[in-house]
Motif scaffolding. Structure first.
Motif, PDB file in Angstrom:
ATOM      1  N   GLY A 123       0.815  -1.218   0.000  1.00 50.82           N
ATOM      2  CA  GLY A 123       0.000   0.000   0.000  1.00 50.82           C
ATOM      3  C   GLY A 123       0.847   1.265   0.000  1.00 50.82           C
ATOM      4  O   GLY A 123       0.560   2.227  -0.721  1.00 50.82           O
ATOM      5  N   ILE A 124       1.898   1.277   0.809  1.00 48.58           N
ATOM      6  CA  ILE A 124       2.798   2.434   0.861  1.00 48.58           C
ATOM      7  C   ILE A 124       3.438   2.651  -0.501  1.00 48.58           C
ATOM      8  O   ILE A 124       3.487   3.784  -1.006  1.00 48.58           O
ATOM      9  CB  ILE A 124       3.877   2.231   1.949  1.00 48.58           C
ATOM     10  CG1 ILE A 124       3.255   2.375   3.339  1.00 48.58           C
ATOM     11  CG2 ILE A 124       5.047   3.189   1.763  1.00 48.58           C
ATOM     12  CD1 ILE A 124       4.160   1.934   4.464  1.00 48.58           C
ATOM     13  N   ASN A 125       3.938   1.585  -1.099  1.00 50.23           N
ATOM     14  CA  ASN A 125       4.598   1.728  -2.396  1.00 50.23           C
ATOM     15  C   ASN A 125       3.616   2.152  -3.483  1.00 50.23           C
ATOM     16  O   ASN A 125       3.945   2.979  -4.334  1.00 50.23           O
ATOM     17  CB  ASN A 125       5.327   0.445  -2.771  1.00 50.23           C
ATOM     18  CG  ASN A 125       6.587   0.246  -1.945  1.00 50.23           C
ATOM     19  OD1 ASN A 125       7.128   1.193  -1.398  1.00 50.23           O
ATOM     20  ND2 ASN A 125       7.042  -0.972  -1.854  1.00 50.23           N
ATOM     21  N   ALA A 126       2.396   1.627  -3.449  1.00 48.45           N
ATOM     22  CA  ALA A 126       1.384   2.025  -4.433  1.00 48.45           C
ATOM     23  C   ALA A 126       1.006   3.496  -4.247  1.00 48.45           C
ATOM     24  O   ALA A 126       0.933   4.254  -5.221  1.00 48.45           O
ATOM     25  CB  ALA A 126       0.149   1.142  -4.308  1.00 48.45           C
ATOM     26  N   LEU A 127       0.786   3.907  -3.017  1.00 45.50           N
ATOM     27  CA  LEU A 127       0.444   5.302  -2.742  1.00 45.50           C
ATOM     28  C   LEU A 127       1.585   6.234  -3.159  1.00 45.50           C
ATOM     29  O   LEU A 127       1.363   7.250  -3.824  1.00 45.50           O
ATOM     30  CB  LEU A 127       0.125   5.500  -1.257  1.00 45.50           C
ATOM     31  CG  LEU A 127      -0.154   6.935  -0.812  1.00 45.50           C
ATOM     32  CD1 LEU A 127      -1.384   7.491  -1.522  1.00 45.50           C
ATOM     33  CD2 LEU A 127      -0.330   6.985   0.704  1.00 45.50           C
ATOM     34  N   GLY A 128       2.795   5.886  -2.786  1.00 41.06           N
ATOM     35  CA  GLY A 128       3.947   6.709  -3.155  1.00 41.06           C
ATOM     36  C   GLY A 128       4.114   6.817  -4.660  1.00 41.06           C
ATOM     37  O   GLY A 128       4.403   7.894  -5.188  1.00 41.06           O
ATOM     38  N   CYS A 129       3.898   5.715  -5.378  1.00 41.68           N
ATOM     39  CA  CYS A 129       4.006   5.741  -6.841  1.00 41.68           C
ATOM     40  C   CYS A 129       2.907   6.601  -7.455  1.00 41.68           C
ATOM     41  O   CYS A 129       3.153   7.334  -8.425  1.00 41.68           O
ATOM     42  CB  CYS A 129       3.971   4.317  -7.400  1.00 41.68           C
ATOM     43  SG  CYS A 129       5.506   3.421  -7.090  1.00 41.68           S
ATOM     44  N   ALA A 130       1.712   6.525  -6.914  1.00 44.14           N
ATOM     45  CA  ALA A 130       0.621   7.365  -7.413  1.00 44.14           C
ATOM     46  C   ALA A 130       0.945   8.844  -7.189  1.00 44.14           C
ATOM     47  O   ALA A 130       0.746   9.677  -8.077  1.00 44.14           O
ATOM     48  CB  ALA A 130      -0.696   6.996  -6.732  1.00 44.14           C
ATOM     49  N   ILE A 131       1.475   9.161  -6.028  1.00 45.11           N
ATOM     50  CA  ILE A 131       1.837  10.552  -5.744  1.00 45.11           C
ATOM     51  C   ILE A 131       2.959  11.005  -6.683  1.00 45.11           C
ATOM     52  O   ILE A 131       2.946  12.135  -7.173  1.00 45.11           O
ATOM     53  CB  ILE A 131       2.225  10.741  -4.260  1.00 45.11           C
ATOM     54  CG1 ILE A 131       1.009  10.483  -3.363  1.00 45.11           C
ATOM     55  CG2 ILE A 131       2.779  12.140  -4.008  1.00 45.11           C
ATOM     56  CD1 ILE A 131       1.336  10.391  -1.885  1.00 45.11           C
ATOM     57  N   ILE A 132       3.913  10.125  -6.953  1.00 41.88           N
ATOM     58  CA  ILE A 132       4.983  10.456  -7.901  1.00 41.88           C
ATOM     59  C   ILE A 132       4.388  10.756  -9.274  1.00 41.88           C
ATOM     60  O   ILE A 132       4.785  11.710  -9.948  1.00 41.88           O
ATOM     61  CB  ILE A 132       6.028   9.324  -7.981  1.00 41.88           C
ATOM     62  CG1 ILE A 132       6.882   9.315  -6.715  1.00 41.88           C
ATOM     63  CG2 ILE A 132       6.915   9.468  -9.224  1.00 41.88           C
ATOM     64  CD1 ILE A 132       7.789   8.103  -6.573  1.00 41.88           C
ATOM     65  N   GLY A 133       3.410   9.952  -9.704  1.00 39.17           N
ATOM     66  CA  GLY A 133       2.754  10.195 -10.991  1.00 39.17           C
ATOM     67  C   GLY A 133       2.092  11.559 -11.048  1.00 39.17           C
ATOM     68  O   GLY A 133       2.252  12.296 -12.021  1.00 39.17           O
ATOM     69  N   VAL A 134       1.377  11.919 -10.001  1.00 35.68           N
ATOM     70  CA  VAL A 134       0.728  13.238  -9.940  1.00 35.68           C
ATOM     71  C   VAL A 134       1.781  14.334  -9.894  1.00 35.68           C
ATOM     72  O   VAL A 134       1.734  15.304 -10.654  1.00 35.68           O
ATOM     73  CB  VAL A 134      -0.200  13.337  -8.704  1.00 35.68           C
ATOM     74  CG1 VAL A 134      -0.688  14.767  -8.502  1.00 35.68           C
ATOM     75  CG2 VAL A 134      -1.363  12.369  -8.815  1.00 35.68           C
ATOM     76  N   GLY A 163      12.041   8.318   0.062  1.00 28.77           N
ATOM     77  CA  GLY A 163      12.120   7.790   1.419  1.00 28.77           C
ATOM     78  C   GLY A 163      10.850   7.080   1.845  1.00 28.77           C
ATOM     79  O   GLY A 163      10.871   6.162   2.660  1.00 28.77           O
ATOM     80  N   PHE A 164       9.718   7.511   1.296  1.00 31.51           N
ATOM     81  CA  PHE A 164       8.428   6.906   1.646  1.00 31.51           C
ATOM     82  C   PHE A 164       8.250   5.560   0.963  1.00 31.51           C
ATOM     83  O   PHE A 164       7.919   4.565   1.609  1.00 31.51           O
ATOM     84  CB  PHE A 164       7.294   7.860   1.256  1.00 31.51           C
ATOM     85  CG  PHE A 164       5.923   7.385   1.662  1.00 31.51           C
ATOM     86  CD1 PHE A 164       5.569   7.288   2.997  1.00 31.51           C
ATOM     87  CD2 PHE A 164       4.989   7.046   0.705  1.00 31.51           C
ATOM     88  CE1 PHE A 164       4.308   6.846   3.382  1.00 31.51           C
ATOM     89  CE2 PHE A 164       3.723   6.605   1.066  1.00 31.51           C
ATOM     90  CZ  PHE A 164       3.385   6.508   2.415  1.00 31.51           C
ATOM     91  N   THR A 165       8.462   5.516  -0.343  1.00 28.58           N
ATOM     92  CA  THR A 165       8.413   4.229  -1.043  1.00 28.58           C
ATOM     93  C   THR A 165       9.694   3.501  -0.681  1.00 28.58           C
ATOM     94  O   THR A 165      10.708   4.108  -0.377  1.00 28.58           O
ATOM     95  CB  THR A 165       8.312   4.414  -2.563  1.00 28.58           C
ATOM     96  OG1 THR A 165       9.432   5.161  -3.018  1.00 28.58           O
ATOM     97  CG2 THR A 165       7.026   5.106  -2.948  1.00 28.58           C
ATOM     98  N   THR A 166       9.648   2.181  -0.705  1.00 31.52           N
ATOM     99  CA  THR A 166      10.784   1.486  -0.125  1.00 31.52           C
ATOM    100  C   THR A 166      11.094   0.172  -0.811  1.00 31.52           C
ATOM    101  O   THR A 166      10.358  -0.792  -0.664  1.00 31.52           O
ATOM    102  CB  THR A 166      10.527   1.255   1.376  1.00 31.52           C
ATOM    103  OG1 THR A 166      11.513   0.376   1.877  1.00 31.52           O
ATOM    104  CG2 THR A 166       9.168   0.678   1.658  1.00 31.52           C
TER     105      THR A 166
END
Length: 160
Positions: A69-80, A106-109
């Motif tokens: 979930g953290i990695n998916a959320l971080g990747c989505a934020i990176i996309g935005v 640092g958030f995605t890991t």
């Protein structure tokens, strides 16, 4: 007779001749703010990731939903974020390294992802580990793509 030259000769950027003392100083002085904001952002992102792991812990030997979930959320934020700073607004030169590389890096890991896979294998759950490995790749790439595509559409709609 001269001794053979056993030094490694790495390629030199033609724009920055690091053999010249003044150019080395110019390069390191210009990079100091970038390194500082990446470090500060990385610390913030890592603290956020650690906090999420405390709030939603993963029991040993179980599927690591929190890391996924953290990695998916971080990747989505990176996309935005990447679409907004490239297609939307002009930002200060340190925003991208602070947020993109620092906070979101640092958030995605990848390290926790790798450790989770190792723990699953050690627990005798090799199939689950392989599924997690593949699912994370699909979810992370899908999150970046979907978030970037949605953000581009929203920016285009807002401009028209």
């Amino acid at each position: 007779m001269t001794a053979p030259d056993n030094r490694v000769h790495e390629p030199i950027d033609p724009d920055i001749d690091l053999r010249m003392r003044a150019r080395r100083h110019e390069l390191t002085r210009g990079q100091a703010p970038v390194v500082a904001v990446v470090a500060a952002g990385g610390a913030l992102g890592a603290v956020a990731r650690y906090g999420a792991g405390l709030i939603w812990p993963t029991a040993p030997g179980t599927f690591p939903w929190t890391t996924l979930g953290i990695n998916a959320l971080g990747c989505a934020i990176i996309g935005v974020f990447m679409v907004v700073i490239t297609d939307g607004w002009s930002v200060h030169r340190l925003v991208r390294p602070f947020v993109g590389t620092g906070v979101l890096g640092g958030f995605t890991t990848f390290s926790t992802y790798a450790v989770d896979i190792s723990h699953l294998i050690d627990a005798g759950r090799a199939r689950t580990a392989l599924g997690y490995l593949a699912l994370t790749l699909v979810v992370a790439l899908g999150a970046v793509w979907a978030a970037a595509a949605t953000t581009r559409r929203l920016i285009a709609r807002r401009r028209s």
